[in-house]
Write a protein that holds these residues in place. Structure first.
Motif, PDB file in Angstrom:
ATOM      1  N   ALA A   5       0.838  -1.209   0.000  1.00 24.86           N
ATOM      2  CA  ALA A   5       0.000   0.000   0.000  1.00 24.86           C
ATOM      3  C   ALA A   5       0.867   1.250   0.000  1.00 24.86           C
ATOM      4  O   ALA A   5       0.580   2.221  -0.715  1.00 24.86           O
ATOM      5  N   LEU A   6       1.943   1.230   0.788  1.00 25.01           N
ATOM      6  CA  LEU A   6       2.860   2.377   0.828  1.00 25.01           C
ATOM      7  C   LEU A   6       3.501   2.595  -0.540  1.00 25.01           C
ATOM      8  O   LEU A   6       3.684   3.740  -0.972  1.00 25.01           O
ATOM      9  N   ALA A   7       3.817   1.507  -1.236  1.00 23.78           N
ATOM     10  CA  ALA A   7       4.372   1.618  -2.585  1.00 23.78           C
ATOM     11  C   ALA A   7       3.365   2.269  -3.529  1.00 23.78           C
ATOM     12  O   ALA A   7       3.731   3.108  -4.363  1.00 23.78           O
ATOM     13  N   CYS A   8       2.094   1.893  -3.399  1.00 24.77           N
ATOM     14  CA  CYS A   8       1.055   2.491  -4.250  1.00 24.77           C
ATOM     15  C   CYS A   8       0.918   3.986  -3.969  1.00 24.77           C
ATOM     16  O   CYS A   8       0.810   4.792  -4.901  1.00 24.77           O
ATOM     17  N   PHE A   9       0.930   4.363  -2.693  1.00 27.08           N
ATOM     18  CA  PHE A   9       0.796   5.781  -2.347  1.00 27.08           C
ATOM     19  C   PHE A   9       2.036   6.572  -2.778  1.00 27.08           C
ATOM     20  O   PHE A   9       1.937   7.757  -3.098  1.00 27.08           O
ATOM     21  N   SER A  10       3.188   5.902  -2.804  1.00 24.92           N
ATOM     22  CA  SER A  10       4.387   6.548  -3.327  1.00 24.92           C
ATOM     23  C   SER A  10       4.244   6.790  -4.824  1.00 24.92           C
ATOM     24  O   SER A  10       4.590   7.867  -5.330  1.00 24.92           O
ATOM     25  N   GLY A  11       3.705   5.798  -5.549  1.00 22.39           N
ATOM     26  CA  GLY A  11       3.481   5.962  -6.982  1.00 22.39           C
ATOM     27  C   GLY A  11       2.430   7.015  -7.290  1.00 22.39           C
ATOM     28  O   GLY A  11       2.452   7.623  -8.364  1.00 22.39           O
ATOM     29  N   ALA A  12       1.512   7.260  -6.324  1.00 24.14           N
ATOM     30  CA  ALA A  12       0.456   8.250  -6.532  1.00 24.14           C
ATOM     31  C   ALA A  12       0.985   9.682  -6.500  1.00 24.14           C
ATOM     32  O   ALA A  12       0.216  10.618  -6.767  1.00 24.14           O
ATOM     33  N   GLN A  13       2.249   9.868  -6.188  1.00 24.94           N
ATOM     34  CA  GLN A  13       2.859  11.199  -6.242  1.00 24.94           C
ATOM     35  C   GLN A  13       3.306  11.557  -7.658  1.00 24.94           C
ATOM     36  O   GLN A  13       3.985  12.555  -7.881  1.00 24.94           O
ATOM     37  N   LEU A  14       2.900  10.757  -8.599  1.00 28.63           N
ATOM     38  CA  LEU A  14       3.289  10.888 -10.002  1.00 28.63           C
ATOM     39  C   LEU A  14       3.020  12.285 -10.557  1.00 28.63           C
ATOM     40  O   LEU A  14       2.006  12.913 -10.244  1.00 28.63           O
ATOM     41  N   THR A  15       3.939  12.765 -11.385  1.00 31.48           N
ATOM     42  CA  THR A  15       3.764  14.017 -12.126  1.00 31.48           C
ATOM     43  C   THR A  15       4.160  13.771 -13.582  1.00 31.48           C
ATOM     44  O   THR A  15       4.830  12.772 -13.892  1.00 31.48           O
ATOM     45  N   PRO A  16       3.787  14.678 -14.494  1.00 33.60           N
ATOM     46  CA  PRO A  16       4.168  14.490 -15.910  1.00 33.60           C
ATOM     47  C   PRO A  16       5.671  14.509 -16.133  1.00 33.60           C
ATOM     48  O   PRO A  16       6.133  14.109 -17.204  1.00 33.60           O
ATOM     49  N   GLN A  17       6.448  14.965 -15.152  1.00 32.57           N
ATOM     50  CA  GLN A  17       7.900  15.040 -15.305  1.00 32.57           C
ATOM     51  C   GLN A  17       8.595  13.741 -14.908  1.00 32.57           C
ATOM     52  O   GLN A  17       9.798  13.596 -15.116  1.00 32.57           O
ATOM     53  N   TRP A  18       7.843  12.790 -14.347  1.00 37.65           N
ATOM     54  CA  TRP A  18       8.471  11.549 -13.902  1.00 37.65           C
ATOM     55  C   TRP A  18       9.004  10.757 -15.095  1.00 37.65           C
ATOM     56  O   TRP A  18       8.396  10.709 -16.168  1.00 37.65           O
TER      57      TRP A  18
END
Length: 356
Positions: A205-218
């Motif tokens: 779950a923590l990995a998913c929430f980390s991925g949810a910080q996604l931006t177009p610059q990633w």
């Protein structure tokens, strides 16, 4: 290994054939040498016994026929549902209805047959029933470690398959070590496998929430933290589930369990792909509509408005990013929801290895 190692290694193998050898058809031929090696080791390792031809007449062949056709139809429906818009497609409707009916016939004949291929009665045991539900939904959650970053990098950053491969390898390669480490921990008296499972789900779950910080610059490097968390959490969850499930089985029931769990494993991956694919489609369309509406409202207030082509490209990019973020959040919440279910499983103490 089949639930965590193989799906993430597949990205690298796909890139090897499509980018390395420039012929995607090798993806389908690669199974031949791998199966030949497997067949050799099976022939070398299994006890040498004569074929018992009389037992062929005892098999539930009617049920197996219904089961194979039902799995084929359900696979078509789950694999093509997003592309064909589910119930708006006669093919999907017929496949789903036919698959469910035939699978019901298969389960019914297996229940009453004297020599079934799987034993539905095993699901009466608490750990097997809850474990099957957990594993199916966990495989849906694990799409966050393979499908989501691949879709984003290919769709927005124009990555080729071989460029995406390190994302999958970050999860796949550690399994060769971490899977055994988790198994060793589960054989310690002070370790509760249910707690280990819950911690694994929490890390995913923590990995998913980390991925949810996604931006177009990633780009690929920004997924490092999320993928490493996945690499740690996945073996903790999957190995613990299998430990809790297999511990309530008699060795003679192993073959029945193997057939059942592999069926659910395959369907879990198909259901995961269908759910995540549909989620991305629906949320991308929603965000696209919202962004276009907002652009129309503020268009007159902007001195230098974007032209239609540039606006369309920008909206498409932003809607993709937002839909992937939504999918990460949904899968992260699902992982947290599974934790109470994991703690409901019956406690299984580590076996005493000192006894002969």
């Amino acid at each position: 290994m089949t639930a965590t190692f193989a799906p993430n290694l597949a990205v690298w193998l796909t890139g090897l054939w499509t980018d390395g050898l420039s012929d995607w058809r090798w993806i389908y031929w690669q199974v031949i040498p791998l199966c030949a090696v497997a067949a050799f080791f099976v022939g070398w390792g299994l006890p040498k016994e004569e074929v018992k031809y009389a037992r062929f007449a005892e098999g539930n062949w009617l049920g197996m026929f219904c089961g194979v056709i039902s799995l084929l139809l359900l696979t078509i429906a789950l694999d093509q549902g997003v592309r064909l818009d589910w119930f708006n497609s006669p093919l999907i409707v017929v496949s789903l209805i036919g698959g469910v009916i035939l699978f019901g016939c298969y389960a019914l004949t297996e229940w009453h047959h004297d020599a079934p291929f799987i034993k539905p009665q095993l699901m009466a045991r608490k750990n097997l029933l809850i474990g099957t539900i957990l594993l199916t939904f966990l495989l849906v959650v694990l799409m966050s470690g393979s499908m989501l970053p691949s879709n984003y990098l290919a769709g927005l950053q124009d990555y080729r398959v071989m460029q995406i491969a390190p994302i999958g390898l970050l999860i796949a390669l550690p399994q060769l070590v971490l899977g055994s480490v988790v198994a060793l921990l589960l054989y310690q008296k002070w370790v509760d496998s249910r707690v280990m499972l819950a911690i694994g789900l929490g890390i995913i779950a923590l990995a998913c929430f980390s991925g949810a910080q996604l931006t177009p610059q990633w780009n690929r490097d920004q997924f490092l933290v999320a993928q490493l968390l996945q690499a740690i959490g996945q073996p903790m969850a999957v190995v613990s589930i299998l430990f809790l499930m297999t511990s309530v089985l008699h060795p003679s029931e192993g073959s029945y369990f193997s057939g059942a769990i592999n069926t659910f494993r395959v369907f879990g991956s198909l259901i995961g792909g269908a759910i995540v694919g549909q989620l991305l489609t629906v949320r991308s369309r929603f965000h696209s509509d919202m962004l276009l509406d907002h652009a129309g409202i503020v268009d007159g207030a902007i001195p230098q408005a974007l032209d239609a082509s540039t606006l369309g490209t920008t909206v498409a990019q932003q809607s993709m990013v937002l839909s992937v973020i939504d999918a990460y959040l949904v899968l992260g919440v699902l992982a947290l929801i599974l934790i109470p279910l994991a703690l409901m499983m019956t406690y299984v103490p580590a076996p005493d290895l000192t006894k002969s």
